[in-house]
Enzyme design. Structure first.
Site, short mmCIF file in Angstrom:
data_model
loop_
_atom_site.label_atom_id
_atom_site.label_comp_id
_atom_site.label_asym_id
_atom_site.label_seq_id
_atom_site.Cartn_x
_atom_site.Cartn_y
_atom_site.Cartn_z
N LYS A 115 0.81 -1.22 0.00
CA LYS A 115 0.00 0.00 0.00
C LYS A 115 0.84 1.26 0.00
O LYS A 115 0.46 2.26 -0.61
CB LYS A 115 -0.93 -0.02 1.20
CG LYS A 115 -2.09 -0.94 0.92
CD LYS A 115 -3.09 -0.99 2.04
CE LYS A 115 -4.06 -2.11 1.75
NZ LYS A 115 -4.52 -2.76 2.97
N GLU A 126 -3.47 6.28 9.38
CA GLU A 126 -4.11 7.36 8.62
C GLU A 126 -5.35 7.84 9.34
O GLU A 126 -5.82 7.23 10.29
CB GLU A 126 -4.46 6.89 7.21
CG GLU A 126 -5.50 5.79 7.19
CD GLU A 126 -5.84 5.32 5.78
OE1 GLU A 126 -4.95 5.35 4.91
OE2 GLU A 126 -6.99 4.93 5.58
N ARG A 163 -7.34 -7.28 -10.20
CA ARG A 163 -7.99 -8.53 -10.60
C ARG A 163 -9.44 -8.24 -11.00
O ARG A 163 -9.92 -7.13 -10.83
CB ARG A 163 -8.00 -9.49 -9.42
CG ARG A 163 -8.64 -8.82 -8.20
CD ARG A 163 -8.88 -9.74 -7.05
NE ARG A 163 -8.92 -8.99 -5.80
CZ ARG A 163 -10.00 -8.42 -5.29
NH1 ARG A 163 -11.15 -8.51 -5.89
NH2 ARG A 163 -9.95 -7.74 -4.17
#
Lengths: 182, 498, 511
Positions: B117, B201, B293
C-alpha cells in the site's frame, strides 16, 4: 361396579404458538376448512410437504417453511430464510402452564463447566456477548477431538475464566452465563 | 485460436470464466480439489485436472508451484486466477511468466507494487490523486504512531501495509488505547501476511466506498466503465453492491473517473482493474487502493455498461487491442448485486456448513444469477461462504430496488441460512433507499429483528402448529397406530415350551 | 336406605370430591387424578375398580367418607390396547399411601401380570401414611415386590406428577421408564427439610429433585416435559412402540414413510477430518421411518444416544455413540444408560441397531475412581447377554475396548456392517504410530511431516474397514446411502432368530 368418566380430549383442535418474545398466535385447525388464526379465517392454502419443507400460498405469494429443529414442543421454523422460534401448546396445556410459577429458576445451572479434561482451543465469544441456546461458546480439545461447548440458555456471557491453550479439568468453571430467559 | 485456459479458481467465478472462454473458443480446464470433489463448476469445464490436495492444509488454489506444475504437465497456455486465492499474488504471476504461461492480469511488477500500500499510495500521489491524510510509510512503533495521530487528529486507523480483508486493521479512538491496538494489529498482520508493517491514517467516521472499473490493453489504451458503490459492508466484507452510485454528482463522477484513468495510464496498467475511493460525508474523495484482478461485484458494471469484462481480460491477455472507446461507454439503468453467503444474519453472521438440500433461484430476464452450487452441494468449512450472487437490473434505482426485492422473494434455500434476508432488510431500509447509507450501516442500524416479517411469522406459527398438531392428534387418537401380527407358530411354540 | 339411595349418594360424594380436587389441583397447574386418567386412555374406555374402598378409620377424622382412599385404579385402552393404571390423588389425604390404597395398587399390578398388559403409575403422593404405621409400609413392600416380579414381563411406566419422597421413590425406580414434569414434580429420598437439618444445606425441592435434575444429572428420569398433558401424552406414544408383554410380537406401524431423497446425504455426512464432530441424530433420523425416533434419556449422558424407532414399520431399539458430545467416548453414565436400554429391549424382544463411532473409554482419575471398569462391564454384559437380533453399523471410529463393547461380531453381533469411512483398530492412529513406529519417528528429521505420513499409512493399511471385512469381523462394507435398505433386509433375515442361553437361574451382572 365400574364407573366411566367421559372427557373430550381431541375435541379441541385449538392450539397456541408462542414466540420466544412472548407473541402469541391462537390457531384453530378445523378438519375441512381454512385455518383460523387469532379468530380470523385466513385464506392460506397448504400446497405441499416434502421432507422437512412445507409450502403455503397466501395473498398470491409462496411461503416455504422448513423445520430446522425440534425439541419436544419447541420448534424452530425457517420462513423465507429467517428463523422463528415457537413453543407449542394445546389449549389444555396452555391454561395449565399459566398456573405454574415460573420463579425459582436456577441461574448458576447455565454456567459452562468443562464436561471432561482437555485443552481450550478457541473462544468464539467475548464477555458481554449475547448468546443463544445451543450456540457454541468455545471449543475444547479432548480425546484428540474438538468439541464445541454450547450455551444451555439464551443469555449474556459473563466472566470468561479460561484462555485458548489452557488445560482444564473436568467440572472446571469455564464461562459464566446469565440467563435472559423468562 | 483453440488455446488452453486453466482456471485457478472455483465456484461461481470458475463457471463465469468458463463461459467467457467458450465464447472465445478456448478450451477451459479447471482444478479439482479433494476438499470439494463434487463441486458444480467441474461439470462445466472441458477438462478437469485432479489435484491431490486432500492431505494438505491448503487447497490447490493457494499452491502456486503445484498449479504451475500441473499447468505445464497439461500443456496449458493461459491461466486465469479469478479473485481471491492467488489472483493478486505477484510471485504466482511471476512464476507463470517464467514458465511461459500467460497470466491473465497485469504485469507481476504492477501486482507487487499495488499490493504494497505504501508504494501504491506514492504512485497515486505522483499521478495527482488525493489521499487520506496519513503516514507516508510504515510507522516504526506505537510511539511514532501516537505522535502522528496527534498531528492528524483522532480517530485514526492502523492498517497492515501488506493486508486486505480487514486483517491487521484497528481503529484507535484515543491515545490510551494506541499501544494495545498497535500490538494486536502488528501480531495479526505478521501472522496473516508474514509482514507486520503498519501505517496510520485519518479515520473517516461515516465513509462511503466507491470504486471505478478500469480496462486497459497492452498498448496504453485505458478506459473506465463507471463506478460501483460498495458501502454495504460488514467487517470490511462487502455484502451488497450497486452501480452506478447515487452518492456523487455527475461532475464528481467525471472527475473521479478521469483521475482513475490517468492513474492507470501513468503506471502502464493493462487488464481489468479497480480503483477504490473512499468518500467522506462532505463529498471529498480520496484514493484508497487499486485491485489488480476481476472483482466479485464486476457483474453490476457489466449489467449497466454492457461490456463483458472477463471477455476483455482474456482478449487483452492474448494481445488484442481494446476496441471500446471511452466516448462509447454509456451506462443505462441501475444494477444491484446481492451476495448469497451461507452465513446466519440472525446470529452475528456465523458461517454455516452442510448440505444444500434444495436451492431455488429467481427466474427473470432482469435477473442474472452467478452460482457455484446446486441441489445436494456441500458447503465445506475449507472455502469462503459465498455460494451465489443475484444481480438485478432496473430502469432506475428505485426500480432496481423493487425488482431485487421481488427476485429475493423467489430465492429459496433449504438446509442452511443465508444473507438473503439481510439483503432484503437492507433494500427496505430508509437509509439505503435514500442512498445515505455508509460503510457503518451494519453497526449503526442493523438489528436481527429487522429480518423478521409479520406475514412470515404468521405462516411460521401455522407451520409449527401443523407439525405439532399432526403428532398431537395422532397420539391422542384412539385409533390403533400399529397392528400386531397374529402370533406366528414360532412364538406360540416358545410359549408352550416355557 | 335402599340400594338405589346408596348408589346415588355415593355418586354424589364422588362428584363432590372431584369438584374439590379440581379447585385445589388446577391452582397448582396440575390436573386431578381422574383428569390424568382421561388424558392417558382412549375416550370412554376407562373401567375403574375399587372406587368405594375406604381407608382405615384411624387415618381420617371419621366424619366424612373418603371413597377410594386417594387412588384411582383401573384398566383402559391406549390406542386400542389394554393397559392398567393407577393415579394417586393428592387432594385426598395428601395422596398418602395407606394400607387400602396400597392394596388397590397391588391388585391391578397382579391383574396386569396375569393378563400381560403394561402398568402405568401416575404418582402424586406425600408418601407413607404415618397414621397407619407399619401397615402402610407393608403395602409399599407388596407394591415393590410386584414391580420386581413384573419386571421383564410387562412394561411398567411411572409418571411423577407431584412429590414422590422417601420410600415412594423406589416403586418408580424399579419400573422401566420414569416420566417427570418440570416444576411440578419432585423425587428425593430425603426432602429439603431433612437435608437442612442434617447437612445444614439450603436447597429447594426443584434443585434437589426436580424434573430437570433427574433428567440431566442423576439419570433417574427418562423423560421430562413442561406440563402434565404432554408427559401423559408421550406415555401413550412410548406405549405405541412396545409390545404389551415379553411374549407378544413387537407392534408394527401401518404407516411407513421415510426421507427418500435424504438417503444420499448419508454418503457425504461424515466429515473428511476425522476429528470433526457431526450429529449422529441426523443419521438416525434419515435411516429410520420418518419422525419415528423417540429418544430415551435425551438429556442424560448425551455421549450415547438410546431410543426407540421404527424401521419399515417395526419397532427397533437404537444405541448410538454421539460424536457431537464428548467425541462420543464411553464414560460411566453412558455405559450404564446404554446397558439398561439394551437389557430392556432384550427383555421385550425388540431388535437392536447399534450405530458406532467411538474413540474409546473416557480416561482419567474421575472415571477410574468411580469404577469405569465395573460400569463399562455392564454395557459389555448387556450386549453379550442380549439374544435379540443385533446389527451394528460402524460409521467412523471403532477403537479398542470400546469397539468390542459396542456389540462387535464376537460378542454375538448378528450382522456387523461398516461404512467406507470406518476406522477399526486397536487404537487411534495418533497413539498407535507412537508405539508401532517409535524408531522411525525418533529418526525422522521432520517429525510433524513423518507423523502425517505414518497416520495416513496406518489409516490406509491397518485401520481400514476392508481389513476387518477380510477377517470376517465386518460382514460387509456398505454404501451409506444403501444402509436403510440393507438394514430392513437384515432385520427381516433375523426376524426368526432363536437363541437360548444355557439354563441358569439368572446371570450375575456386575451391578
Amino acid at each position: 361396579m365400574g364407573t366411566s368418566y367421559v372427557y373430550k380430549r381431541d375435541a379441541s383442535r385449538l392450539f397456541i404458538a408462542m414466540r420466544e418474545n412472548g407473541k402469541r398466535f391462537k390457531i384453530y385447525l378445523p378438519k375441512e376448512s381454512k385455518p383460523v388464526i387469532d379468530n380470523e379465517e385466513k385464506d392460506i392454502n397448504f400446497i405441499e410437504q416434502s421432507d422437512y419443507q412445507y409450502t403455503f400460498n397466501w395473498k398470491d405469494k409462496r411461503y416455504n417453511c422448513e423445520l430446522v429443529s425440534r425439541d419436544q414442543n419447541k420448534m424452530v421454523i425457517k420462513v423465507n430464510g429467517v428463523e422463528y422460534k415457537f413453543s407449542l401448546e394445546s389449549l389444555f396445556s396452555y391454561i395449565r402452564h399459566g398456573m405454574i410459577d415460573k420463579e425459582g429458576k436456577q441461574i448458576d445451572e447455565n454456567n459452562i463447566l468443562s464436561p471432561m479434561p482437555g485443552k481450550i482451543v478457541d473462544l468464539f465469544l467475548a464477555e458481554g456477548d449475547l448468546v443463544n441456546v445451543g450456540e457454541p461458546i468455545l471449543s475444547l480439545e479432548a480425546m484428540k477431538m474438538q468439541n464445541e461447548i454450547t450455551a444451555t440458555c439464551n443469555g449474556v456471557i459473563g466472566k470468561i475464566h479460561v484462555v485458548p491453550g489452557q488445560s482444564v479439568m473436568k467440572d472446571d468453571l469455564l464461562v459464566e452465563v446469565t440467563s435472559i430467559d423468562v | 485460436m483453440n488455446k488452453r485456459l486453466l482456471i485457478a479458481n472455483r465456484s461461481e467465478i470458475a463457471i463465469r470464466i468458463i463461459r467467457s472462454a467458450h465464447k472465445l473458443g478456448l478450451t477451459a480446464i479447471v482444478l479439482q480439489s479433494e476438499k470439494e470433489p463434487d463441486a458444480l463448476y467441474l461439470n462445466y469445464a472441458d477438462e478437469v485436472i485432479l489435484a491431490n490436495d486432500g492431505s494438505s492444509d491448503k487447497p490447490i488454489f493457494l499452491d502456486a508451484e503445484k498449479i504451475v506444475q500441473l499447468a505445464l504437465e497439461n500443456q496449458i497456455d493461459m491461466i486465469h486466477p479469478g479473485y481471491g486465492f492467488l489472483s493478486e499474488n505477484p510471485d504466482f504471476a511471476q512464476l507463470c511468466e517464467d514458465n511461459g504461461l500467460n497470466f491473465i492480469g497485469p504485469s507481476p511488477k504492477l501486482i507487487r507494487e499495488m499490493g504494497i500500500k505504501t508504494i501504491a499510495k506514492k504512485m497515486a500521489i505522483d499521478a495527482g490523486l488525493p489521499l487520506v491524510p496519513g503516514s507516508d510509510g510504515a510507522v516504526k512503533d506505537a510511539k511514532v504512531a501516537l505522535e502522528f495521530a496527534k498531528k492528524i487528529g483522532y480517530p485514526v486507523l492502523l492498517k497492515a501495509s501488506a493486508g486486505g480483508g480487514g486483517r491487521g486493521m484497528r481503529i484507535v479512538e484515543k491515545p490510551e488505547t494506541m499501544e494495545r491496538n498497535f500490538k494486536s494489529a502488528f501480531d495479526e498482520a505478521t501472522a496473516a501476511f508474514g509482514n507486520g508493517d503498519l501505517f496510520i491514517e485519518k479515520y473517516l467516521e461515516n465513509p462511503k466506498h466507491l470504486e471505478f472499473q478500469i480496462l486497459g490493453d497492452k498498448y496504453g489504451h485505458v478506459i473506465q466503465l463507471g463506478e460501483r458503490e460498495c458501502s454495504l459492508q460488514r467487517k470490511h466484507q462487502k455484502l451488497l453492491e450497486e452501480a452506478p452510485s447515487a452518492s456523487i454528482s455527475p461532475r464528481i463522477r467525471k472527475k473521479m473517473g478521469k483521475m482513475a484513468v490517468k492513474f492507470a495510464e501513468s503506471i502502464g496498467y493493462f487488464s481489468a482493474g479497480t480503483i477504490e475511493y473512499i468518500l467522506d460525508e462532505d463529498g471529498t474523495f480520496y484514493f484508497m487502493e487499486m485491485n489488480t484482478r476481476i472483482q466479485v461485484e464486476h457483474p453490476v458494471t457489466e449489467m449497466v455498461s454492457g461490456v463483458d469484462l472477463v471477455d476483455w481480460q482474456i482478449k487483452i491477455a492474448l494481445g488484442e487491442k481494446l476496441t471500446v472507446k471511452q466516448s462509447e461507454v454509456k451506462t443505462t439503468g441501475w444494477a444491484i448485486e446481492c451476495r448469497v453467503n451461507t452465513e446466519d444474519p440472525q446470529n452475528r453472521f456465523s458461517p454455516q456448513t452442510g448440505f444444500i438440500e434444495k436451492i431455488r433461484f429467481p427466474q427473470n430476464p432482469n435477473v442474472r444469477i452467478e452460482t457455484g452450487v446446486q441441489n445436494g452441494s456441500v458447503v465445506t468449512p475449507y472455502f469462503d461462504s459465498m455460494i451465489a450472487k443475484i444481480i438485478v437490473h432496473g430502469n432506475n434505482r428505485q426500480d432496481a430496488i423493487n425488482k431485487t426485492l421481488e427476485a429475493l422473494q423467489d430465492f429459496g434455500l433449504m438446509g442452511m441460512k443465508t444473507t438473503v434476508p439481510f439483503c432484503r432488510a437492507v433494500l427496505q431500509h430508509p437509509e439505503f433507499v435514500s442512498a445515505r447509507y455508509t460503510t457503518r450501516w451494519v453497526t449503526q442500524y442493523f438489528k436481527p429483528e429487522m429480518l423478521e416479517n409479520p406475514d412470515d411469522e404468521l405462516i411460521g406459527a401455522l407451520a409449527a402448529t401443523i407439525i405439532y398438531a399432526t403428532e398431537y392428534l395422532q397420539i391422542a387418537s384412539d385409533l390403533p397406530a400399529s397392528r400386531n401380527e397374529s402370533l406366528n407358530v414360532w412364538v406360540l411354540n416358545k410359549r408352550i415350551n416355557k | 336406605m335402599n340400594k338405589n339411595e346408596v348408589f346415588e349418594q355415593r355418586k354424589k360424594a364422588l362428584q363432590q370430591m372431584e369438584d374439590n380436587a379440581v379447585v385445589k389441583q388446577h391452582l397448582k397447574g396440575k390436573l386431578t387424578a381422574r383428569e390424568r386418567i382421561t388424558v392417558l386412555f382412549d375416550e370412554g374406555t376407562f373401567f375403574e375398580f375399587d372406587a368405594f374402598v375406604e381407608p382405615a378409620q384411624s387415618s381420617t377424622s371419621g366424619k366424612q367418607s373418603v371413597f377410594g382412599d386417594g387412588v384411582v385404579v383401573g384398566r383402559g385402552l391406549v390406542q386400542g390396547r389394554s393397559v392398567f393404571a393407577y393415579a394417586q390423588d393428592f387432594t385426598v389425604l395428601g395422596g398418602s399411601l395407606g394400607f387400602a390404597h396400597g392394596q388397590k395398587i397391588a391388585k391391578i399390578q397382579e391383574m396386569a401380570l396375569k393378563l400381560g398388559a403394561p402398568v402405568v403409575g401416575l404418582i402424586d403422593s406425600g408418601g407413607a401414611r404415618i397414621q397407619e404405621g407399619l401397615k402402610s409400609l407393608s403395602a409399599y413392600a407388596s407394591i415393590f415386590r410386584n414391580n420386581v416380579r413384573s419386571s421383564g414381563i410387562i412394561p411398567q411406566i411411572s409418571v411423577i406428577l407431584g412429590p414422590a419422597a422417601g420410600g415412594a421413590v423406589y416403586s418408580p425406580a424399579l419400573t422401566d421408564f420414569i416420566f417427570m414434569t418440570n416444576q411440578t414434580s419432585y423425587m428425593f429420598v430425603t426432602g429439603p427439610d431433612v437435608v437442612k437439618e442434617v447437612l445444614n444445606e439450603d436447597i429447594d425441592m426443584e434443585t434437589l429433585g426436580g424434573g430437570n435434575v433427574h433428567a440431566q444429572k442423576s439419570g433417574v428420569a427418562h423423560f421430562v416435559y413442561d406440563d402434565e398433558e404432554h408427559a401423559i401424552m408421550y406415555v401413550r406414544k412410548l406405549l405405541s412402540y412396545l409390545p404389551s408383554n415379553n411374549f407378544e410380537p413387537i407392534p408394527i406401524s401401518t404407516n411407513v414413510q421415510f426421507y427418500e431423497t435424504r438417503q444420499e446425504f448419508l454418503d457425504k455426512i461424515i466429515p473428511d477430518d476425522a476429528n470433526r464432530p457431526y450429529d449422529m441424530k441426523e443419521i438416525i433420523n434419515i435411516l429410520v421411518d420418518k419422525d419415528s425416533f423417540f429418544e430415551v434419556h435425551e438429556k442424560y449422558a448425551q455421549n450415547i444416544l438410546v431410543g426407540f424407532a421404527r424401521l419399515d414399520g417395526k419397532t427397533i431399539g437404537i444405541v448410538a455413540n454421539q460424536p457431537k458430545v464428548m467425541a462420543g467416548t464411553l464414560d460411566i453414565n453412558a455405559s450404564v444408560k446404554g446397558a439398561r436400554f439394551v437389557r430392556f429391549c432384550d427383555a421385550y424382544n425388540i431388535p437392536l441397531l447399534i450405530l458406532e463411532d467411538v474413540p474409546g473409554f473416557l480416561p482419567g482419575t474421575d472415571q477410574e475412581y468411580n469404577g469405569i471398569i465395573r460400569n463399562g462391564a455392564k454395557l459389555l454384559y448387556a450386549f453379550c447377554e442380549a439374544t435379540v437380533p443385533k446389527i451394528t453399523v460402524i460409521t467412523r471410529k471403532a477403537y479398542g475396548g470400546a469397539y468390542i463393547v459396542m456389540s462387535s461380531k464376537n460378542t454375538g453381533g448378528d450382522f456387523n456392517f461398516a461404512w467406507p469411512t470406518a476406522e477399526i483398530a486397536v487404537m487411534g492412529p495418533a497413539g498407535a504410530i507412537k508405539i508401532v513406529n517409535r524408531a522411525e519417528l525418533a529418526k525422522a528429521e521432520n517429525k510433524v511431516e513423518m507423523e502425517k505420513i505414518l497416520t495416513e499409512k496406518y489409516k490406509n493399511e491397518i485401520a481400514n474397514p476392508y481389513k476387518a471385512e477380510e477377517l470376517g469381523l465386518i460382514d460387509e462394507v456398505i454404501n451409506p446411502s444403501d444402509t436403510r435398505r440393507i438394514l430392513i433386509t437384515a432385520f427381516e433375515v433375523l426376524s426368526n432368530k432363536q437363541y437360548s442361553a444355557p439354563e441358569r437361574k439368572h446371570g450375575s451382572i456386575p451391578l
